[in-house]
Design a protein around this motif. Structure first.
Motif, short mmCIF file in Angstrom:
data_model
loop_
_atom_site.label_atom_id
_atom_site.label_comp_id
_atom_site.label_asym_id
_atom_site.label_seq_id
_atom_site.Cartn_x
_atom_site.Cartn_y
_atom_site.Cartn_z
N GLU A 14 0.82 -1.21 0.00
CA GLU A 14 0.00 0.00 0.00
C GLU A 14 0.85 1.26 0.00
N LEU A 15 2.09 1.14 0.47
CA LEU A 15 2.96 2.31 0.56
C LEU A 15 3.44 2.78 -0.81
N ALA A 16 3.44 1.89 -1.80
CA ALA A 16 3.85 2.29 -3.15
C ALA A 16 2.98 3.44 -3.64
N MET A 17 1.66 3.30 -3.43
CA MET A 17 0.74 4.36 -3.81
C MET A 17 0.59 5.40 -2.72
N GLY A 18 0.49 4.94 -1.47
CA GLY A 18 0.19 5.86 -0.36
C GLY A 18 1.33 6.77 0.01
N ARG A 19 2.56 6.42 -0.34
CA ARG A 19 3.72 7.24 0.05
C ARG A 19 4.59 7.59 -1.15
N ASP A 20 5.09 6.58 -1.84
CA ASP A 20 6.16 6.82 -2.81
C ASP A 20 5.66 7.44 -4.11
N PHE A 21 4.45 7.09 -4.54
CA PHE A 21 3.90 7.75 -5.72
C PHE A 21 3.81 9.25 -5.50
N TRP A 22 3.36 9.67 -4.33
CA TRP A 22 3.18 11.09 -4.05
C TRP A 22 4.51 11.83 -4.01
N VAL A 23 5.56 11.14 -3.56
CA VAL A 23 6.90 11.75 -3.60
C VAL A 23 7.33 11.93 -5.04
N MET A 24 7.10 10.90 -5.88
CA MET A 24 7.45 11.00 -7.30
C MET A 24 6.68 12.14 -7.97
N LEU A 25 5.37 12.22 -7.70
CA LEU A 25 4.57 13.30 -8.28
C LEU A 25 5.03 14.65 -7.75
N GLY A 26 5.36 14.70 -6.46
CA GLY A 26 5.79 15.96 -5.84
C GLY A 26 7.06 16.51 -6.45
N VAL A 27 8.09 15.66 -6.64
CA VAL A 27 9.34 16.15 -7.22
C VAL A 27 9.15 16.50 -8.70
N SER A 28 8.23 15.79 -9.37
CA SER A 28 7.93 16.10 -10.77
C SER A 28 7.30 17.49 -10.90
N LEU A 29 6.36 17.79 -10.01
CA LEU A 29 5.72 19.11 -10.01
C LEU A 29 6.71 20.19 -9.57
N LEU A 30 7.62 19.83 -8.66
CA LEU A 30 8.66 20.78 -8.23
C LEU A 30 9.54 21.17 -9.41
N LEU B 216 17.01 20.25 -4.33
CA LEU B 216 16.60 18.95 -4.85
C LEU B 216 17.41 17.83 -4.21
N CYS B 217 18.70 18.04 -4.06
CA CYS B 217 19.55 17.03 -3.43
C CYS B 217 19.14 16.80 -1.97
N ILE B 218 18.81 17.88 -1.26
CA ILE B 218 18.38 17.76 0.13
C ILE B 218 17.08 16.97 0.22
N VAL B 219 16.16 17.23 -0.71
CA VAL B 219 14.90 16.49 -0.75
C VAL B 219 15.17 15.00 -0.93
N PHE B 220 16.09 14.68 -1.82
CA PHE B 220 16.41 13.27 -2.07
C PHE B 220 17.04 12.62 -0.84
N ILE B 221 17.98 13.32 -0.21
CA ILE B 221 18.64 12.77 0.99
C ILE B 221 17.63 12.57 2.11
N ALA B 222 16.73 13.53 2.29
CA ALA B 222 15.71 13.42 3.34
C ALA B 222 14.79 12.23 3.07
N TYR B 223 14.41 12.04 1.83
CA TYR B 223 13.53 10.92 1.46
C TYR B 223 14.22 9.58 1.72
N GLN B 224 15.49 9.48 1.29
CA GLN B 224 16.22 8.24 1.52
C GLN B 224 16.42 7.98 3.01
N ALA B 225 16.68 9.03 3.77
CA ALA B 225 16.85 8.88 5.23
C ALA B 225 15.56 8.37 5.86
N TYR B 226 14.42 8.90 5.40
CA TYR B 226 13.13 8.45 5.91
C TYR B 226 12.91 6.98 5.60
N LEU B 227 13.23 6.57 4.37
CA LEU B 227 13.06 5.17 3.99
C LEU B 227 13.93 4.25 4.84
N ILE B 228 15.18 4.66 5.05
CA ILE B 228 16.10 3.83 5.83
C ILE B 228 15.66 3.75 7.28
#
Length: 322
Positions: A269-285, A305-317
């Protein structure tokens, strides 16, 4: 055990990228030798070349029953392409965004991203949905060929340069050799990458989805990083940005379509509930940055953009089991 898995994962990743490059090189040379126009080769074989690692890894993961890893690879690669690769590229040199990219490529990327959200909405990737994505991919390739022919008639420098990258003077034997090597090494290296990713994931308690979003996604995005940095260093900003947008479209339509056909499955459920929205968010950014007054991604925005990516990866880890 863990160190062996990490070492084999790195080896698998290196050979994955190398074999994809050799397969594309041999295929493009053979196509040219058989009279296919450089424009068609450039817009098909070469354009899809940077997404070949993602395609093979997703197919391998799906066949091994790990569709979450395959979908995570697509979502994670698209996030990495924009947040990490364009971020790093803009830090090296601010990226100018042409009006053509704003008018045509960016809306297309957003439309395809929204389509992926509609498909993932029910947390299921099915056979019909896979066929639909691959059908849209075929239409996309045909449309790009038509557009490119028109632009070539108008003297588009980037298209001329892409044609120039098609290898010439390569014998059929040599080209066929590299095609065979690529076809053998590519699936073997993809299998090595996926299997050792699973070992690492199990050791750290990571889910199949997270391993696709992190290690595999970043690793398979390395060809896009090399292409974007090379483009911006030659002053061809459109090539750097277009490479990322094209790769994201390829990933959603072709790379996500494959696991739907090979192994229709329920997804986390997280593929749609979390990660899709991150993908859409950075695309709109990216769209917001491109529509700014300067029509460019400056170093400050690249750093963000790099900070956003690092923050996202840190959250996943930090939430590896999810």
């Amino acid at each position: 055990m863990l160190l062996n898995a990490v070492a084999l994962l790195v080896v698998g990743l290196v050979f994955l990228v190398w074999s994809a490059d050799r397969l594309v090189y041999g295929s493009a040379a053979l196509a040219r030798n058989f009279g296919i126009s450089p424009l068609v080769i450039g817009m098909t074989i070469l354009a899809m070349g940077s997404s070949a690692p993602e395609m093979m890894v997703s197919a391998t993961a799906a066949l091994e029953g790990k569709t979450d890893t395959a979908v995570g690879n697509v979502l994670g690669s698209n996030i990495a392409n924009i947040a990490l690769i364009l971020g790093i590229t803009a830090l090296i040199k601010p990226l100018s965004i042409s009006s053509a990219v704003i008018r045509r490529e960016l809306p297309l990327m957003i439309a395809v991203t929204v389509i992926s959200g509609i498909i993932l909405w029910d947390n299921y990737l099915g056979f019909i949905e896979g066929l639909l994505l691959l059908g849209l991919f075929a239409i996309f390739i045909l449309a790009m060929l038509r557009i490119s022919r028109k632009e070539k008639q108008n003297g588009d420098v980037l298209i001329d340069e892409q044609e120039a990258e098609v290898p010439e003077g390569v014998s059929n034997y040599k080209a066929a050799f590299w095609v065979v090597v690529g076809l053998i090494v590519l699936p073997l290296s993809a299998d090595m990458l996926v299997n050792n990713s699973v070992i690492i994931a199990q050791y750290f308690g990571m889910s199949d989805l997270v391993i696709g979003l992190t290690i595999i996604a970043v690793g398979t995005s390395l060809p896009e990083l090399a292409a974007s940095v090379a483009g911006v260093m030659k002053g061809e900003d459109d090539m750097a940005v277009g490479n990322i947008i094209g790769s994201n479209v390829f990933n959603i339509l072709a790379v996500m379509g494959l696991p739907g056909i090979l192994n229709p499955s329920m997804l986390s459920e997280l593929a749609m509930g979390r990660d899709f929205w991150v993908m859409l968010g950075v695309s709109l950014l990216l769209v917001v940055m491109a529509l700014g007054k300067s029509r460019r991604i400056n170093r400050f925005e690249g750093g963000f953009l790099c900070i956003v990516f690092i923050a996202y990866q840190a959250y996943l880890i930090a939430n590896m089991a999810a």
